[in-house]
Design a protein around this motif. Structure first.
Motif, mmCIF file in Angstrom:
data_model
loop_
_atom_site.group_PDB
_atom_site.id
_atom_site.type_symbol
_atom_site.label_atom_id
_atom_site.label_comp_id
_atom_site.label_asym_id
_atom_site.label_seq_id
_atom_site.Cartn_x
_atom_site.Cartn_y
_atom_site.Cartn_z
ATOM 1 N N ALA A 20 0.855 -1.190 0.000
ATOM 2 C CA ALA A 20 0.000 0.000 0.000
ATOM 3 C C ALA A 20 0.889 1.238 0.000
ATOM 4 O O ALA A 20 1.896 1.288 0.706
ATOM 5 N N ILE A 22 0.679 5.432 0.390
ATOM 6 C CA ILE A 22 -0.117 6.607 0.746
ATOM 7 C C ILE A 22 0.601 7.835 0.199
ATOM 8 O O ILE A 22 1.782 8.035 0.481
ATOM 9 N N LEU A 34 -4.607 6.825 -1.694
ATOM 10 C CA LEU A 34 -3.940 5.555 -1.405
ATOM 11 C C LEU A 34 -3.989 4.701 -2.661
ATOM 12 O O LEU A 34 -5.038 4.584 -3.296
ATOM 13 N N TRP A 36 -1.496 1.373 -4.943
ATOM 14 C CA TRP A 36 -0.747 0.136 -4.759
ATOM 15 C C TRP A 36 0.519 0.171 -5.584
ATOM 16 O O TRP A 36 0.572 0.783 -6.635
ATOM 17 N N ILE A 77 10.370 9.361 1.191
ATOM 18 C CA ILE A 77 9.598 8.115 1.292
ATOM 19 C C ILE A 77 9.766 7.559 2.696
ATOM 20 O O ILE A 77 10.888 7.484 3.214
ATOM 21 N N ARG A 78 8.663 7.175 3.306
ATOM 22 C CA ARG A 78 8.691 6.547 4.628
ATOM 23 C C ARG A 78 8.186 5.114 4.517
ATOM 24 O O ARG A 78 7.239 4.828 3.786
ATOM 25 N N LEU A 79 8.841 4.203 5.244
ATOM 26 C CA LEU A 79 8.499 2.771 5.206
ATOM 27 C C LEU A 79 8.009 2.367 6.596
ATOM 28 O O LEU A 79 8.570 2.809 7.600
ATOM 29 N N ASP A 80 6.988 1.513 6.660
ATOM 30 C CA ASP A 80 6.447 1.169 7.978
ATOM 31 C C ASP A 80 7.179 -0.016 8.606
ATOM 32 O O ASP A 80 8.056 -0.641 7.997
ATOM 33 N N CYS A 81 6.817 -0.327 9.849
ATOM 34 C CA CYS A 81 7.572 -1.281 10.670
ATOM 35 C C CYS A 81 7.608 -2.685 10.076
ATOM 36 O O CYS A 81 8.602 -3.387 10.221
ATOM 37 N N SER A 83 7.131 -3.268 6.827
ATOM 38 C CA SER A 83 7.613 -3.119 5.438
ATOM 39 C C SER A 83 6.602 -3.479 4.353
ATOM 40 O O SER A 83 6.976 -3.890 3.267
ATOM 41 N N ASP A 84 5.305 -3.319 4.680
ATOM 42 C CA ASP A 84 4.328 -3.568 3.615
ATOM 43 C C ASP A 84 3.474 -2.336 3.295
ATOM 44 O O ASP A 84 2.429 -2.461 2.644
ATOM 45 N N ALA A 85 3.934 -1.176 3.748
ATOM 46 C CA ALA A 85 3.247 0.068 3.398
ATOM 47 C C ALA A 85 4.260 1.198 3.385
ATOM 48 O O ALA A 85 5.226 1.188 4.156
ATOM 49 N N VAL A 86 4.050 2.153 2.493
ATOM 50 C CA VAL A 86 4.940 3.315 2.403
ATOM 51 C C VAL A 86 4.114 4.599 2.355
ATOM 52 O O VAL A 86 2.943 4.588 1.969
ATOM 53 N N ILE A 87 4.761 5.675 2.772
ATOM 54 C CA ILE A 87 4.221 7.018 2.559
ATOM 55 C C ILE A 87 5.111 7.711 1.541
ATOM 56 O O ILE A 87 6.340 7.701 1.689
ATOM 57 N N GLU A 89 5.910 11.347 0.433
ATOM 58 C CA GLU A 89 5.706 12.768 0.727
ATOM 59 C C GLU A 89 5.878 13.499 -0.598
ATOM 60 O O GLU A 89 6.975 13.506 -1.169
#
Lengths: 133, 133
Positions: A20, A22, A34, A36, A77-81, A83-87, A89
């Protein structure tokens, strides 16, 4: 453009090859959409600095803004804990991210105590004009 | 708590019964996490005003904060144009949304011109203490 270090790798295998993504306005913090990404879209985003997604409905790589010119410039780019979603900016060229011509795809909003959805994101362009449909 | 009008219904059938749910700090606009909702989680969120998700790893309803007490109070909900993603505008009890003890799950960040991921979200608690693991 972006050089992702080795420990900054999305896990594309958890959700059938997709993560995902964002898109967030880098300046205001507003969430615009949002979508993919598969690995091809991720690599194209890193190398060009413009948002690329995987269109699930069209089953193809989607360079956002390719038809309208309203591309998304990726500033960080931010990656979540897990690693299956990114932001992403971004700076949205043309100001509107949504195909309806609104700034944000998340333009309907409810709050407790009301049974009416308010419209919380302004119309920026007329989609009939921009997409010539 | 929330009364969703008839035209504010997520489409749970597009992605195998799940929609993407973004939790956003209602005050700062920071994106704290992304999780998933099935219809049961959606209805529980509406009726209680606290975020409920569907845990894909545990395959069960997940009342966020049920073990730590760090629930998410939902102040407003935004729905996107194709009704398969929502934003929960929340107040995070305990300040940290991530199981690592960080404020945001999106705590790793890259920018052009650097090949190192910076840590962009502070550690609020020690997960070993909170989860007693």
């Amino acid at each position: 453009m972006f050089e992702a270090p080795k420990d900054f790798n999305p896990d594309f295998f958890k959700s059938g090859g997709l993560i995902a993504a964002i898109a967030q306005d880098a300046e205001s913090g507003e969430i615009l959409m949002l979508a993919w990404m598969n690995e091809e879209a991720w690599n194209a985003t890193l190398s060009t600095g413009e948002a690329h997604y995987w269109s699930r409905s069209r089953q193809k790589l989607w360079h956002k803004g390719e038809s309208s010119g309203n591309v998304q410039k990726v500033l960080a780019i931010r990656l979540d804990c897990d690693s299956d979603a990114v932001i992403l900016e971004i700076r949205q060229i043309g100001d509107a991210a949504c195909h309806t011509g609104r700034k944000s795809c998340f333009y309907r909003r409810i709050v407790p105590g009301s049974n009416i959805a308010e419209i919380c994101s302004p119309q920026i362009f007329d989609p009939a004009e921009v997409y010539k449909k």
